[in-house]
Enzyme design. Structure first.
Site, PDB file in Angstrom:
ATOM      1  N   ARG A 262       0.962  -1.222  -0.050  1.00 18.00           N
ATOM      2  CA  ARG A 262      -0.035   0.032  -0.134  1.00 18.00           C
ATOM      3  C   ARG A 262       0.782   1.138  -0.014  1.00 18.00           C
ATOM      4  O   ARG A 262       1.921   1.326   0.715  1.00 18.00           O
ATOM      5  CB  ARG A 262      -0.690  -0.020   0.957  1.00 18.00           C
ATOM      6  CG  ARG A 262      -1.891  -1.127   1.208  1.00 18.00           C
ATOM      7  CD  ARG A 262      -2.895  -1.286   2.347  1.00 18.00           C
ATOM      8  NE  ARG A 262      -3.696  -2.466   2.282  1.00 18.00           N
ATOM      9  CZ  ARG A 262      -4.651  -2.699   3.066  1.00 18.00           C
ATOM     10  NH1 ARG A 262      -4.981  -2.030   4.045  1.00 18.00           N
ATOM     11  NH2 ARG A 262      -5.194  -3.860   2.816  1.00 18.00           N
ATOM     12  N   ARG A 277       1.998   0.576  10.238  1.00 20.79           N
ATOM     13  CA  ARG A 277       1.322   0.893   9.130  1.00 20.79           C
ATOM     14  C   ARG A 277       2.694   0.883   7.933  1.00 20.79           C
ATOM     15  O   ARG A 277       3.605   1.794   7.988  1.00 20.79           O
ATOM     16  CB  ARG A 277       0.857   2.756   9.022  1.00 20.79           C
ATOM     17  CG  ARG A 277       0.237   3.025   7.951  1.00 20.79           C
ATOM     18  CD  ARG A 277      -0.484   4.230   8.259  1.00 20.79           C
ATOM     19  NE  ARG A 277      -1.501   4.134   9.230  1.00 20.79           N
ATOM     20  CZ  ARG A 277      -2.531   3.676   8.901  1.00 20.79           C
ATOM     21  NH1 ARG A 277      -2.996   3.598   8.006  1.00 20.79           N
ATOM     22  NH2 ARG A 277      -3.547   3.787  10.094  1.00 20.79           N
ATOM     23  N   ARG A 391       0.147  -6.946  12.426  1.00 22.37           N
ATOM     24  CA  ARG A 391      -0.158  -6.305  13.257  1.00 22.37           C
ATOM     25  C   ARG A 391      -0.477  -7.379  14.524  1.00 22.37           C
ATOM     26  O   ARG A 391      -0.576  -7.192  15.622  1.00 22.37           O
ATOM     27  CB  ARG A 391      -1.632  -5.786  13.086  1.00 22.37           C
ATOM     28  CG  ARG A 391      -1.216  -4.507  12.218  1.00 22.37           C
ATOM     29  CD  ARG A 391      -2.508  -3.470  12.091  1.00 22.37           C
ATOM     30  NE  ARG A 391      -2.243  -2.448  11.312  1.00 22.37           N
ATOM     31  CZ  ARG A 391      -3.162  -1.278  11.018  1.00 22.37           C
ATOM     32  NH1 ARG A 391      -4.674  -1.454  11.293  1.00 22.37           N
ATOM     33  NH2 ARG A 391      -2.932  -0.246  10.146  1.00 22.37           N
TER      34      ARG A 391
END
Length: 426
Positions: A262, A277, A391
């Site tokens: 991403r 992230r 995560r």
RNA sequence: GGAGAGGUGGCCGAGUGGUCGAAGGCGCUCCCCUGCUAAGGGAGUAGACGGUUUGUCCCGUCUCGAGGGUUCGAAUCCCUUCUUCUCCGCCA
């Protein structure tokens, strides 16, 4: 993607749904183009009908050797030709306008989805598990990982820039163990078929699941015509693109362990530290393809499949029903799982399970056939993380940390850790 | 990367400019025959869109991988593109 006919017949419901999403009404604009299109189509089709009839006459005349009659008829029809060619051109233009408009409209939310602007308006469904207590100040995962010498952001930045990480030793193995555990659970106990899909896909696949045309900036694109997948939802869902599935084969359930890429455009400054992230992360994804009447139940089931991972890992979490403003483009209803992170002292999203209705099926042209019935119906699709591996590792590190900086390996992961029971500095 | 061959209805498979939306077969549906089963005979069997009607009727247009083009007329000819297969080269 929406059905024009449906919008025509349910324009109020359509605009009301958009309003819940915080979007302006569009039915008037759409129906105006739709009407223009139908008027145009009628004129064009009349001309085409005339031409087709004449062409058959010409064929007959030629067959019977009457060249004079044929020549006369040809001269006659030639007049229509230009009108038809222009008309076809116009038809394409109108279709393009409608498609451009329709393909950028998000799915309409289910009635029970709370209306809201952002994550603050999400609805708590349930909280599960107990938050661990510590007799010391729990650290964040990056402090734990770096202190162990097994999580290196600087080295990653040297070769790849920010938002990457190099894991090594027991942490690299922990990532693999988590993935293995999740896959074994989803395939062995929850009926998902394991898939190893491409992670580079073409634009039409991304269009099918809804990432394109609207969210290109979130994607990494190659110098060729490929994109790196932002989630395995894309390849897994596109398995059934352009398919007509026999009813008996539904539901179909796929799971895959893949990297996800991403660009994180627009999230500069958020979660800049640690693994929360990243531009690249590993994820076990689940995708279900069902009949329409079973998709809502499938969402509950899929969410349960994701929750089971957390339960077995002994992690505390809560289930949130996303509000209209926080839901993704293709979703009708979404549950997020948020895991408790003692280091951050907050819940963080670790899974997102959505039912998309026929939204993606229309874009992909995926139908199912009922035995004895004519025609096909669009399937419903769902996707959910089961779970985001990166995560999950963050959560394991923070929840299983010890005062001395070591980390206890959760019971269910031990079979996958090659004898390592505690991760610590050698 | 080079050379060649394909992509046709749920499936298999004919069809190289003129009543082709498409032969034939399989499958499926209905009917007939046969006292089970097997076999046989007949009929039917694509989708999208538009018109009409809201009567599951009828009419029209489009669709033979996808998109353009040539032509009065294209599954058939031309261009672009995706994809499959075979051989060669390269390669984890």
């Amino acid at each position: 993607m929406f059905d024009l006919k449906w919008i025509r017949e349910n324009s109020e419901a359509f605009d009301a749904g958009l309003a819940k999403r915080g979007a302006a009404p569009l039915s008037i604009d759409i129906l105006k183009i739709d009407e223009e299109r139908r008027d145009h189509l009628k004129a064009l089709q009349d001309a085409q009908a005339k031409r087709n009839t004449a062409s058959k006459e010409i064929g007959k005349a030629k067959a019977s050797g009457d060249e004079a009659a044929a020549a006369a008829a040809i001269a006659e029809v030639a007049k229509i030709k230009e009108f038809i060619q222009n008309g076809e051109e116009t038809e394409r233009e109108i279709d393009e306008r409608i498609n451009a408009l329709l393909s950028s409209i998000p799915n309409l939310p289910h009635d029970d989805v709370p209306i809201g602007n952002d994550e603050d308006d999400n609805e708590l469904v349930r909280t599960v598990g107990e938050q661990p207590s510590f007799d010391f100040e729990p650290k964040e995962h990056f402090d734990i990982g770096e202190a162990l010498g097994l999580m290196d952001f600087e080295t990653a930045a040297k070769m790849s820039g920010s938002r990457f990480v190099v894991l090594s030793g027991a942490l690299a193995r922990l990532e693999r163990a988590l993935a293995q555990f999740m896959l074994d659970l989803q395939t062995g106990e929850h009926g998902y078929t394991e898939v190893s899909p491409p992670t580079l896909v073409k634009a039409n696949a991304l269009y099918g699941t809804g990432q394109l045309p609207k969210f290109e900036e979130d994607l990494f694109k190659t110098t060729g015509d490929h994109y790196l997948i932002p989630t395995a939802e894309v390849p897994l869902t596109n398995i059934v693109a352009d398919c007509i599935i026999d009813e008996g084969y539904l539901p179909r359930r796929f799971t895959a362990f893949t990297p996800c890429f991403r660009s994180e455009a627009g999230s500069a400054g958020r979660d800049t530290r640690g693994m929360i992230r990243q531009h690249q992360f590993m994820k076990v994804e689940m995708v279900s393809v069902t009949k329409p009447e079973l998709s809502d139940a499938e969402l509950e089931r899929m969410t349960g499949c994701a929750e089971e991972v957390l339960k077995r890992l002994g992690l505390s979490y809560r289930v949130m029903k996303l509000c209209t403003g926080d839901m993704g483009f293709g979703a009708r209803r979404t549950y997020d799982l948020e895991v408790w992170l003692p280091g951050q002292n907050m819940y963080r999203e670790i899974s997102s399970c959505s039912v998309c209705g026929d939204f993606q099926a229309r874009r992909m042209n995926t139908r199912y056939r009922v035995e004895g019935e004519k025609g096909g119906h669009f399937v419903h699709t769902l996707n959910g993380s089961g779970l985001a591996v990166g995560r999950t590792m963050v959560a394991v590190l923070e929840n299983y940390q010890q005062a001395d900086g070591s980390v206890v390996v959760p019971e269910v992961l031990k079979p996958y850790m090659g004898g390592i029971e505690i991760i610590k500095v050698d």
